[in-house]
Design a protein around this motif. Structure first.
Motif, PDB file in Angstrom:
ATOM      1  N   THR A 126     -38.617   6.862 -72.383  1.00 11.87           N
ATOM      2  CA  THR A 126     -39.940   6.352 -72.757  1.00 11.87           C
ATOM      3  C   THR A 126     -40.086   4.867 -72.389  1.00 11.87           C
ATOM      4  N   GLY A 127     -41.096   4.580 -71.579  1.00 10.57           N
ATOM      5  CA  GLY A 127     -41.380   3.209 -71.182  1.00 10.57           C
ATOM      6  C   GLY A 127     -40.404   2.612 -70.195  1.00 10.57           C
ATOM      7  N   LYS A 128     -39.501   3.408 -69.663  1.00  7.92           N
ATOM      8  CA  LYS A 128     -38.467   2.896 -68.766  1.00  7.92           C
ATOM      9  C   LYS A 128     -38.751   3.279 -67.311  1.00  7.92           C
ATOM     10  N   LEU A 129     -38.061   2.603 -66.408  1.00  5.56           N
ATOM     11  CA  LEU A 129     -38.087   2.977 -65.001  1.00  5.56           C
ATOM     12  C   LEU A 129     -36.977   3.991 -64.751  1.00  5.56           C
ATOM     13  N   VAL A 130     -37.282   4.975 -63.911  1.00  9.02           N
ATOM     14  CA  VAL A 130     -36.330   6.042 -63.626  1.00  9.02           C
ATOM     15  C   VAL A 130     -36.007   6.020 -62.134  1.00  9.02           C
ATOM     16  N   LEU A 131     -34.741   5.846 -61.818  1.00  9.80           N
ATOM     17  CA  LEU A 131     -34.268   5.887 -60.433  1.00  9.80           C
ATOM     18  C   LEU A 131     -33.838   7.317 -60.109  1.00  9.80           C
ATOM     19  N   VAL A 132     -34.417   7.912 -59.036  1.00 13.48           N
ATOM     20  CA  VAL A 132     -34.067   9.289 -58.659  1.00 13.48           C
ATOM     21  C   VAL A 132     -33.818   9.380 -57.162  1.00 13.48           C
ATOM     22  N   ASP A 133     -32.997  10.355 -56.787  1.00  9.70           N
ATOM     23  CA  ASP A 133     -32.776  10.680 -55.377  1.00  9.70           C
ATOM     24  C   ASP A 133     -33.813  11.714 -54.951  1.00  9.70           C
ATOM     25  N   HIS A 150     -43.233  11.321 -65.664  1.00  8.30           N
ATOM     26  CA  HIS A 150     -44.451  10.914 -66.371  1.00  8.30           C
ATOM     27  C   HIS A 150     -44.571  11.664 -67.698  1.00  8.30           C
ATOM     28  N   LEU A 151     -44.334  12.977 -67.674  1.00 10.45           N
ATOM     29  CA  LEU A 151     -44.433  13.773 -68.895  1.00 10.45           C
ATOM     30  C   LEU A 151     -43.352  13.397 -69.912  1.00 10.45           C
ATOM     31  N   LYS A 152     -42.234  12.884 -69.416  1.00 11.38           N
ATOM     32  CA  LYS A 152     -41.158  12.441 -70.310  1.00 11.38           C
ATOM     33  C   LYS A 152     -41.393  11.023 -70.837  1.00 11.38           C
ATOM     34  N   GLY A 153     -42.477  10.391 -70.394  1.00  9.51           N
ATOM     35  CA  GLY A 153     -42.837   9.075 -70.911  1.00  9.51           C
ATOM     36  C   GLY A 153     -42.337   7.901 -70.111  1.00  9.51           C
ATOM     37  N   ALA A 154     -41.782   8.150 -68.900  1.00  9.81           N
ATOM     38  CA  ALA A 154     -41.274   7.055 -68.074  1.00  9.81           C
ATOM     39  C   ALA A 154     -42.419   6.164 -67.608  1.00  9.81           C
ATOM     40  N   ALA A 155     -42.118   4.876 -67.422  1.00  7.21           N
ATOM     41  CA  ALA A 155     -43.132   3.938 -66.927  1.00  7.21           C
ATOM     42  C   ALA A 155     -43.430   4.190 -65.456  1.00  7.21           C
ATOM     43  N   ALA A 156     -42.391   4.484 -64.662  1.00 12.80           N
ATOM     44  CA  ALA A 156     -42.559   4.743 -63.232  1.00 12.80           C
ATOM     45  C   ALA A 156     -41.258   5.300 -62.667  1.00 12.80           C
ATOM     46  N   PRO A 181     -51.215  13.203 -59.791  1.00  9.12           N
ATOM     47  CA  PRO A 181     -52.152  12.319 -60.497  1.00  9.12           C
ATOM     48  C   PRO A 181     -51.783  10.854 -60.313  1.00  9.12           C
ATOM     49  N   GLU A 182     -52.785  10.011 -60.270  1.00  4.33           N
ATOM     50  CA  GLU A 182     -52.551   8.596 -60.001  1.00  4.33           C
ATOM     51  C   GLU A 182     -51.918   7.857 -61.173  1.00  4.33           C
ATOM     52  N   ASP A 183     -51.974   8.458 -62.381  1.00  8.11           N
ATOM     53  CA  ASP A 183     -51.377   7.782 -63.531  1.00  8.11           C
ATOM     54  C   ASP A 183     -49.901   8.128 -63.719  1.00  8.11           C
ATOM     55  N   ALA A 184     -49.299   8.759 -62.698  1.00 10.28           N
ATOM     56  CA  ALA A 184     -47.853   8.997 -62.686  1.00 10.28           C
ATOM     57  C   ALA A 184     -47.267   8.127 -61.580  1.00 10.28           C
ATOM     58  N   PRO A 185     -46.910   6.850 -61.873  1.00 14.38           N
ATOM     59  CA  PRO A 185     -46.574   5.872 -60.831  1.00 14.38           C
ATOM     60  C   PRO A 185     -45.241   6.152 -60.144  1.00 14.38           C
ATOM     61  N   ALA A 186     -45.165   5.727 -58.874  1.00 16.78           N
ATOM     62  CA  ALA A 186     -43.931   5.900 -58.100  1.00 16.78           C
ATOM     63  C   ALA A 186     -43.835   4.846 -57.011  1.00 16.78           C
TER      64      ALA A 186
END
Length: 673
Positions: A126-133, A150-156, A181-186
């Motif tokens: 929640t509210g964190k940045l997530v690094l993924v491959d 996004h559904l898990k609450g990540a910031a981006a 959706p545009e509100d799921a940042p990447a």
């Protein structure tokens, strides 16, 4: 000097190259480039191209307003302290999503593997940045892990390529249309910088980083396709040239060189004194990518809007769209023109009659079909305009340089560029000397027959209804094939006569022959549109198929999965289910993600589905079957009765749909021929 010789002499690839470089001056991001749909950079580039058309002497130069979802990407930088305690700033690429910070903003960052549902077990992001491959070529598109985060609450999400794209260098950033959706940042990060982050996270669950970003999406904004023409003796009959001028990074190959080649061809024709029989239209398309957010069909928006909204009257008047993509580098061992099936015969004849051209490949130029969804010519074709594109799918460029900051002129091949100038300029001359659009429908009928033959070869005794209907389809199609062949021979004879009259200077008789065949051409273009409406479908990955091919494939997969479960082979059953529609995503992502990217294909208005509207044949929802089988495999539970019942019902549904579709195809073929 013949007109062929004149245009070859006047081709100026240096002009085209310099124009491609000039297009790089307008960008949204000062360090990386970017000229996204609806951005100020795209607008300024369009203004420059409009001015350039006027300088070249094109007529009727204008801006065609189209509505798109716009995107401005100004910057994105991630700062952190390395394992050695040094402050390091990583430049990030971006996707079409909303994310704006007020200067540097502190975040906690976690590494979540590939960002699948299982990767989040026991973790709070929640509210964190997530690094993924991410490997979008071999695994899944980025919208799935982004929406999961996004559904898990990540910031981006911060995504790093682990193959598929941007393989040229560890410093490579990458970006693809997000389709979410545009509100799921990447954002995207290089493998080199991601390695430093992983090193920092070694033994730690998370680390503090600072992100500064400005990426903004604005729905329903106006951008412009820029068009001009060389007027012809028959203004109502047109040949269209098109290429897109939005881009990722500097976009030298994709697609500056294509736009510039189109302008170079215009310059060549004008300087050669070409006086066309038909109006030659040049159109620089906006928004080839990012044009509509949260849609499975978010590319080719500018082209779609051009023909369906801005100029629908072009249908029935334009006899060919020559679209250009990445024409200044070698794709494989030969140049290829990818065209709709109906143009295959004519393009083969055209290539056979060419004079000696620039030697840029070890093998001769060839033709391939059908057109694909990956470029603007698909939108033109389904509207009713027979289309083609220089094929750009061979070679390694798409895996290495494409959509990265390494798409620059280091990969420029002047000989290949010149050859493409020659091929398509001469093709314009050839098309201009036709009295009837040279469409041959036999390849379409051959594809229908091939699908029917495959069904006949594999149909089982229990599928009597399918066998009987397929037999009828084959009979009707074989009869139609003879008529289509005869029709093309008649068209070819008319065009041969017309060409000869023009060569002799017998303009009066040529004009009479042209006038006599207006109704013939009209009917051919009507048939072309009928074929697009009835036969052109896509699967869940954007690949082009005929409807009976998609249904027959699903029937086979469902039957195989049933057989496997009846033999308690759950692994084989899951392997087959994985290939049905988009059910591969049920294995890795949660139900909300799966549902979102399934439902938005069917439950959105036509103006948001664009060229994909009505092209999918429905959907077999196997999400719960997948989850139940995975659970039972883990628990060694071999009671598959419920799953078998559901799969058998899906099989029956697909069989009914196939029978209806085979009847519809037979009826359409019968009516057309």
């Amino acid at each position: 000097m013949t007109m062929q010789e004149a245009v070859i002499k006047n081709i100026d690839t240096d002009y085209s190259y310099q124009l491609a470089k000039r297009m790089e001056q307008f960008h949204s991001n000062e360090k990386l480039g970017y000229r996204p749909a609806g951005s100020k950079a795209e607008f300024l580039t369009g203004e420059m191209l409009k001015d350039e058309m006027q300088k070249l002497g094109l007529s009727d130069v204008c801006k065609n307003a189209v509505t798109v979802d716009g995107w401005e990407f100004k910057n994105a930088e991630l700062t952190f302290e390395t394992k050695e305690g040094k402050r390091h700033t990583a430049l990030l690429g971006a996707y079409q999503t909303d994310f704006v910070t007020d200067g540097e903003q502190a975040f906690s960052l976690m590494y979540l593997g590939k960002g699948t549902e299982a990767d989040y077990e026991g973790k709070d992001v929640t509210g964190k940045l997530v690094l993924v491959d991410i490997n979008q070529r071999d695994e899944w598109w980025i919208n799935y892990p982004v929406y999961q985060a996004h559904l898990k609450g990540a910031a981006a999400v911060i995504a790093v390529q682990c193959g598929g794209y941007g393989e040229v260098d560890a410093k490579a950033l990458n970006a693809q249309d997000i389709a979410g959706p545009e509100d799921a940042p990447a954002f995207s990060i290089s493998r080199e910088d991601a390695a430093l982050l992983r090193e920092l996270l070694d033994g730690e669950k998370e680390a503090t980083v600072w992100l500064k970003a400005d990426s903004r999406v604005k729905r329903d904004c106006t951008t412009y396709n820029i068009s001009g023409c060389i007027p012809g003796k028959h203004p109502e009959r047109m040949v269209l040239l098109s290429a897109h001028y939005d881009s990722y990074f500097s976009g030298f190959q994709d697609d500056n060189t294509a736009v510039a080649m189109m302008f170079g061809i215009a310059k060549t024709l004008i300087e050669s004194g070409f006086k066309p029989n038909n109006t030659i239209v040049f159109c620089a398309m906006a928004a080839e990518e990012w044009g509509v957010v949260d849609s499975n069909f978010d590319w080719s928006t500018g082209a779609y809007e051009q023909i369906f909204t801005a100029h629908p009257e072009w249908v029935g008047k334009v006899i060919a769209d020559l679209n250009f993509e990445l024409p200044a580098l070698a794709h494989g061992t030969r140049a290829r023109i990818r065209c709709c099936y109906e143009y295959v015969h004519y393009i083969k004849e055209y290539l056979d009659g060419l004079p000696e051209l620039t030697k840029a490949y070890p093998e001769m130029t060839s033709v391939t079909a059908p057109i694909e969804t990956w470029s603007d010519d698909f939108s033109m074709a389904i509207a009713g305009i027979p289309s083609m594109v220089n094929d750009f799918t061979g070679g390694s460029f798409m895996e290495t340089h494409y959509h990265s900051q390494f798409d620059n002129d280091d990969f420029y091949d002047e000989a290949v560029y010149r050859l493409h100038h020659e091929l398509f300029t001469l093709l314009i001359l050839a098309l201009d000397e036709t009295a009837v659009v040279p469409l041959d429908f036999t390849p379409v009928l051959e594809r229908i027959l091939a699908g029917g033959s495959e069904i006949t070869a594999k149909v089982e005794e229990t599928q009597e209804q399918i066998a009987a209907i397929t037999k009828k389809l084959i009979q009707v199609t074989e009869e139609a094939q003879e008529k289509a062949k005869q029709s093309y021979e008649e068209t070819a004879a008319i065009n041969t006569r017309y060409h000869a009259l023009l060569a002799e200077g017998n303009m009066q008789e040529a004009e009479q022959l042209f006038a006599e065949n207006r109704e013939r051409e009209k009917q051919l273009l009507v048939k072309f549109k009928q074929e697009q409406d009835h036969f052109v479908r896509i699967d869940w990955y954007g690949e082009v198929f005929f409807p009976h091919e998609i249904l027959w494939k699903n029937i086979g997969l469902l039957q195989d999965s049933v057989n496997a479960l009846e033999q308690s082979d759950v692994d084989k059953a899951l392997e087959k289910i994985y290939q049905v529609d988009n059910n591969a995503y049920a294995f890795m992502f949660d139900e909300y993600v799966y549902r979102h990217f399934t439902d938005y294909v069917f439950n959105q208005p036509k103006d948001r589905l664009k060229w994909g509207y009505g092209r999918l044949l429905g959907h077999e929802d196997l999400y719960h079957v997948v989850k139940c089988l995975l659970k039972k495999r883990k628990e060694a539970d071999t009671d598959y009765r419920e799953e078998l019942h559901y799969l058998k019902e899906c099989y029956k549904k697909q069989t009914r749909r196939l029978c209806e579709t085979l009847k519809e195809i037979s009826q359409t073929v019968k009516e057309m021929f």
